[in-house]
Design an enzyme around this catalytic site. Structure first.
Site, PDB file in Angstrom:
ATOM      1  N   CYS A 168      -4.307   0.526  -2.346  1.00  0.00           N
ATOM      2  CA  CYS A 168      -4.222  -0.642  -1.373  1.00  0.00           C
ATOM      3  C   CYS A 168      -2.895  -1.473  -2.417  1.00  0.00           C
ATOM      4  O   CYS A 168      -2.871  -1.562  -3.563  1.00  0.00           O
ATOM      5  CB  CYS A 168      -5.361  -1.511  -1.228  1.00  0.00           C
ATOM      6  SG  CYS A 168      -6.533  -0.477  -0.368  1.00  0.00           S
ATOM      7  N   CYS A 174     -11.113  -3.227  -3.339  1.00  0.00           N
ATOM      8  CA  CYS A 174     -10.097  -4.297  -4.109  1.00  0.00           C
ATOM      9  C   CYS A 174     -10.753  -5.508  -4.590  1.00  0.00           C
ATOM     10  O   CYS A 174     -10.579  -5.887  -5.686  1.00  0.00           O
ATOM     11  CB  CYS A 174      -9.061  -4.518  -3.150  1.00  0.00           C
ATOM     12  SG  CYS A 174      -7.763  -3.119  -2.865  1.00  0.00           S
ATOM     13  N   GLU A 177       0.288   5.354   0.524  1.00  0.00           N
ATOM     14  CA  GLU A 177      -0.627   6.412   1.110  1.00  0.00           C
ATOM     15  C   GLU A 177      -0.151   7.704   0.616  1.00  0.00           C
ATOM     16  O   GLU A 177       0.867   7.969  -0.052  1.00  0.00           O
ATOM     17  CB  GLU A 177      -0.878   6.203   2.822  1.00  0.00           C
ATOM     18  CG  GLU A 177      -1.387   5.204   3.147  1.00  0.00           C
ATOM     19  CD  GLU A 177      -1.606   4.733   4.618  1.00  0.00           C
ATOM     20  OE1 GLU A 177      -0.984   5.675   5.316  1.00  0.00           O
ATOM     21  OE2 GLU A 177      -2.068   3.979   5.120  1.00  0.00           O
ATOM     22  N   GLU A 192      -3.275  -4.724  -2.852  1.00  0.00           N
ATOM     23  CA  GLU A 192      -3.706  -5.398  -3.905  1.00  0.00           C
ATOM     24  C   GLU A 192      -3.660  -5.068  -5.300  1.00  0.00           C
ATOM     25  O   GLU A 192      -3.618  -5.328  -6.408  1.00  0.00           O
ATOM     26  CB  GLU A 192      -5.322  -5.873  -3.836  1.00  0.00           C
ATOM     27  CG  GLU A 192      -5.385  -6.690  -2.162  1.00  0.00           C
ATOM     28  CD  GLU A 192      -5.668  -5.787  -1.141  1.00  0.00           C
ATOM     29  OE1 GLU A 192      -4.939  -4.835  -0.804  1.00  0.00           O
ATOM     30  OE2 GLU A 192      -6.349  -6.140  -0.299  1.00  0.00           O
ATOM     31  N   ASN A 228       0.882  -1.177   0.039  1.00  0.00           N
ATOM     32  CA  ASN A 228       0.058   0.079   0.249  1.00  0.00           C
ATOM     33  C   ASN A 228       0.836   1.299  -0.006  1.00  0.00           C
ATOM     34  O   ASN A 228       2.198   1.325   0.747  1.00  0.00           O
ATOM     35  CB  ASN A 228      -0.870  -0.133   1.298  1.00  0.00           C
ATOM     36  CG  ASN A 228      -0.317  -0.056   2.303  1.00  0.00           C
ATOM     37  OD1 ASN A 228       0.548  -1.014   2.760  1.00  0.00           O
ATOM     38  ND2 ASN A 228      -1.051   0.209   3.601  1.00  0.00           N
ATOM     39  N   CYS A 235     -10.444  -4.949   0.861  1.00  0.00           N
ATOM     40  CA  CYS A 235     -11.512  -3.983   1.057  1.00  0.00           C
ATOM     41  C   CYS A 235     -12.409  -4.182  -0.107  1.00  0.00           C
ATOM     42  O   CYS A 235     -12.259  -4.862  -1.060  1.00  0.00           O
ATOM     43  CB  CYS A 235     -10.668  -2.447   1.052  1.00  0.00           C
ATOM     44  SG  CYS A 235     -10.510  -2.177  -0.602  1.00  0.00           S
TER      45      CYS A 235
HETATM   46  N1  THU Z   1      -5.162  -1.519   2.944  1.00  0.00           N
HETATM   47  C1  THU Z   1      -4.798  -2.288   1.613  1.00  0.00           C
HETATM   48  O1  THU Z   1      -3.532  -2.044   1.186  1.00  0.00           O
HETATM   49  N2  THU Z   1      -5.448  -3.369   1.420  1.00  0.00           N
HETATM   50  C2  THU Z   1      -6.598  -3.715   1.736  1.00  0.00           C
HETATM   51  O2  THU Z   1      -7.365  -4.557   1.293  1.00  0.00           O
HETATM   52  C3  THU Z   1      -7.293  -2.893   3.206  1.00  0.00           C
HETATM   53  C4  THU Z   1      -6.372  -1.783   3.431  1.00  0.00           C
HETATM   54  C5  THU Z   1      -4.444  -0.408   3.261  1.00  0.00           C
HETATM   55  C6  THU Z   1      -4.886   0.863   2.870  1.00  0.00           C
HETATM   56  C7  THU Z   1      -4.245   2.023   3.926  1.00  0.00           C
HETATM   57  O3  THU Z   1      -3.192   2.430   3.357  1.00  0.00           O
HETATM   58  C8  THU Z   1      -4.216   1.209   5.000  1.00  0.00           C
HETATM   59  O4  THU Z   1      -4.201  -0.533   4.529  1.00  0.00           O
HETATM   60  C9  THU Z   1      -5.282   1.353   6.143  1.00  0.00           C
HETATM   61  O5  THU Z   1      -6.545   1.228   5.832  1.00  0.00           O
END
Ligand code: THU
Length: 138
Positions: A56, A97, A47, A58, A45, A94
Protein backbone atom coordinates in the site's frame (compact mmCIF):
# COMPACT_ATOMS: atom_id res chain seq x y z
CA UNK A 1 -3.09 20.30 12.37
CA UNK A 2 -4.72 23.31 10.80
CA UNK A 3 -6.64 23.02 7.55
CA UNK A 4 -4.01 24.82 5.43
CA UNK A 5 -1.30 22.37 6.48
CA UNK A 6 -3.68 19.45 5.94
CA UNK A 7 -4.48 20.60 2.39
CA UNK A 8 -0.75 20.99 1.63
CA UNK A 9 -0.13 17.43 2.80
CA UNK A 10 -3.10 16.15 0.77
CA UNK A 11 -1.69 17.85 -2.32
CA UNK A 12 1.60 15.99 -1.84
CA UNK A 13 -0.36 12.74 -1.61
CA UNK A 14 -2.23 13.61 -4.82
CA UNK A 15 1.12 14.21 -6.60
CA UNK A 16 2.54 10.97 -5.22
CA UNK A 17 -0.48 9.02 -6.47
CA UNK A 18 0.81 9.45 -10.05
CA UNK A 19 3.59 7.04 -9.13
CA UNK A 20 1.22 4.15 -8.41
CA UNK A 21 1.73 0.82 -10.16
CA UNK A 22 -1.68 -0.81 -9.94
CA UNK A 23 -2.43 -2.73 -13.15
CA UNK A 24 -4.54 -5.36 -11.31
CA UNK A 25 -6.92 -3.27 -9.20
CA UNK A 26 -6.57 -0.06 -11.24
CA UNK A 27 -6.98 1.70 -7.86
CA UNK A 28 -4.34 4.40 -7.48
CA UNK A 29 -3.38 5.49 -3.97
CA UNK A 30 -0.99 8.20 -2.84
CA UNK A 31 0.29 8.99 0.64
CA UNK A 32 2.35 11.80 2.19
CA UNK A 33 3.89 11.30 5.62
CA UNK A 34 4.86 14.33 7.71
CA UNK A 35 7.81 13.73 10.04
CA UNK A 36 8.06 15.63 13.32
CA UNK A 37 11.09 17.50 11.94
CA UNK A 38 8.99 18.76 9.02
CA UNK A 39 10.35 16.46 6.34
CA UNK A 40 7.76 14.78 4.10
CA UNK A 41 8.03 11.32 2.53
CA UNK A 42 5.60 10.16 -0.11
CA UNK A 43 4.52 6.81 -1.50
CA UNK A 44 2.13 5.13 -3.88
CA UNK A 45 0.81 1.58 -4.07
CA UNK A 46 2.84 -1.00 -5.98
CA UNK A 47 1.10 -4.21 -7.01
CA UNK A 48 2.37 -7.59 -8.16
CA UNK A 49 1.18 -10.44 -10.41
CA UNK A 50 1.23 -12.47 -7.20
CA UNK A 51 -1.55 -10.30 -5.78
CA UNK A 52 -0.60 -10.71 -2.12
CA UNK A 53 2.76 -9.11 -2.92
CA UNK A 54 1.16 -5.67 -3.31
CA UNK A 55 2.24 -2.91 -0.96
CA UNK A 56 0.00 0.00 0.00
CA UNK A 57 0.94 3.65 -0.52
CA UNK A 58 1.06 4.31 3.23
CA UNK A 59 3.58 1.55 3.88
CA UNK A 60 5.74 2.72 0.97
CA UNK A 61 5.86 6.23 2.51
CA UNK A 62 6.51 4.93 6.04
CA UNK A 63 9.26 2.50 4.98
CA UNK A 64 10.94 5.28 2.97
CA UNK A 65 10.97 7.55 6.02
CA UNK A 66 12.09 4.82 8.43
CA UNK A 67 14.90 3.68 6.16
CA UNK A 68 16.10 7.29 6.02
CA UNK A 69 16.41 7.34 9.79
CA UNK A 70 13.09 8.90 10.78
CA UNK A 71 11.17 7.49 13.72
CA UNK A 72 8.85 10.31 14.78
CA UNK A 73 5.79 11.24 12.74
CA UNK A 74 2.95 13.75 12.99
CA UNK A 75 0.50 12.93 10.24
CA UNK A 76 -0.19 11.08 7.02
CA UNK A 77 -2.40 12.20 4.14
CA UNK A 78 -3.99 9.52 1.96
CA UNK A 79 -5.91 9.77 -1.31
CA UNK A 80 -7.19 6.99 -3.54
CA UNK A 81 -9.46 6.42 -6.52
CA UNK A 82 -9.58 4.41 -9.73
CA UNK A 83 -6.93 5.53 -12.22
CA UNK A 84 -8.10 8.55 -14.19
CA UNK A 85 -10.62 9.65 -11.55
CA UNK A 86 -10.11 12.49 -9.10
CA UNK A 87 -9.68 11.20 -5.54
CA UNK A 88 -12.78 12.88 -4.12
CA UNK A 89 -14.12 9.98 -2.03
CA UNK A 90 -12.61 9.05 1.31
CA UNK A 91 -9.89 6.39 1.09
CA UNK A 92 -9.51 4.89 4.55
CA UNK A 93 -6.21 3.17 5.36
CA UNK A 94 -6.47 -0.62 5.43
CA UNK A 95 -6.07 -2.53 8.68
CA UNK A 96 -2.57 -3.65 7.86
CA UNK A 97 -1.47 -0.03 7.30
CA UNK A 98 -3.12 1.08 10.56
CA UNK A 99 -1.10 -1.59 12.37
CA UNK A 100 2.04 -0.49 10.50
CA UNK A 101 1.46 3.11 11.62
CA UNK A 102 1.01 2.00 15.22
CA UNK A 103 4.56 0.63 15.27
CA UNK A 104 5.90 4.20 15.09
CA UNK A 105 3.00 6.52 15.91
CA UNK A 106 0.95 7.21 19.01
CA UNK A 107 -2.80 7.61 19.39
CA UNK A 108 -2.57 11.32 18.52
CA UNK A 109 -1.00 10.69 15.08
CA UNK A 110 -3.27 12.33 12.49
CA UNK A 111 -4.69 10.64 9.40
CA UNK A 112 -5.71 13.27 6.84
CA UNK A 113 -8.29 12.28 4.22
CA UNK A 114 -10.65 13.87 1.73
CA UNK A 115 -14.40 13.47 1.80
CA UNK A 116 -17.64 15.39 1.28
CA UNK A 117 -15.66 18.07 -0.54
CA UNK A 118 -13.63 18.79 2.55
CA UNK A 119 -10.72 17.60 4.68
CA UNK A 120 -11.36 14.85 7.24
CA UNK A 121 -8.91 14.23 10.04
CA UNK A 122 -8.95 11.16 12.27
CA UNK A 123 -6.49 10.15 14.95
CA UNK A 124 -4.79 6.79 14.87
CA UNK A 125 -6.37 6.14 18.26
CA UNK A 126 -9.79 6.43 16.63
CA UNK A 127 -8.86 4.18 13.71
CA UNK A 128 -7.00 1.52 15.70
CA UNK A 129 -8.12 1.43 19.32
CA UNK A 130 -6.58 -1.16 21.64
CA UNK A 131 -3.66 -1.74 19.26
CA UNK A 132 -1.31 -4.68 19.57
CA UNK A 133 2.10 -3.08 20.12
CA UNK A 134 5.61 -3.94 21.31
CA UNK A 135 4.41 -3.59 24.91
CA UNK A 136 1.88 -6.37 24.27
CA UNK A 137 4.80 -8.78 23.90
CA UNK A 138 6.11 -8.55 27.44
N1 THU B 1 -4.35 0.33 -1.07
C1 THU B 1 -3.48 1.25 -0.55
O1 THU B 1 -2.49 1.62 -1.17
N2 THU B 1 -3.75 1.72 0.70
C2 THU B 1 -4.81 1.35 1.47
O2 THU B 1 -4.87 1.70 2.65
C3 THU B 1 -5.89 0.57 0.87
C4 THU B 1 -5.53 -0.15 -0.38
C5 THU B 1 -4.06 -0.21 -2.38
C6 THU B 1 -3.64 -1.67 -2.35
C7 THU B 1 -4.01 -2.13 -3.74
O3 THU B 1 -2.93 -1.84 -4.61
C8 THU B 1 -5.19 -1.26 -4.13
O4 THU B 1 -5.20 -0.16 -3.21
C9 THU B 1 -6.54 -1.96 -4.07
O5 THU B 1 -6.73 -2.58 -2.84
Amino acid sequence: MDKKKAVELLNKAIEARDGAYAPYSNFYVGAALLCTDGEIFTGANVENASYGGAICAERVAITAAVTHGHRSFEAIAIVGAPNGQAPVDTCMPCGFCRQFMSEFCGDDFEVVLVGDGDVKIYTLGELLPHAFTASSLS
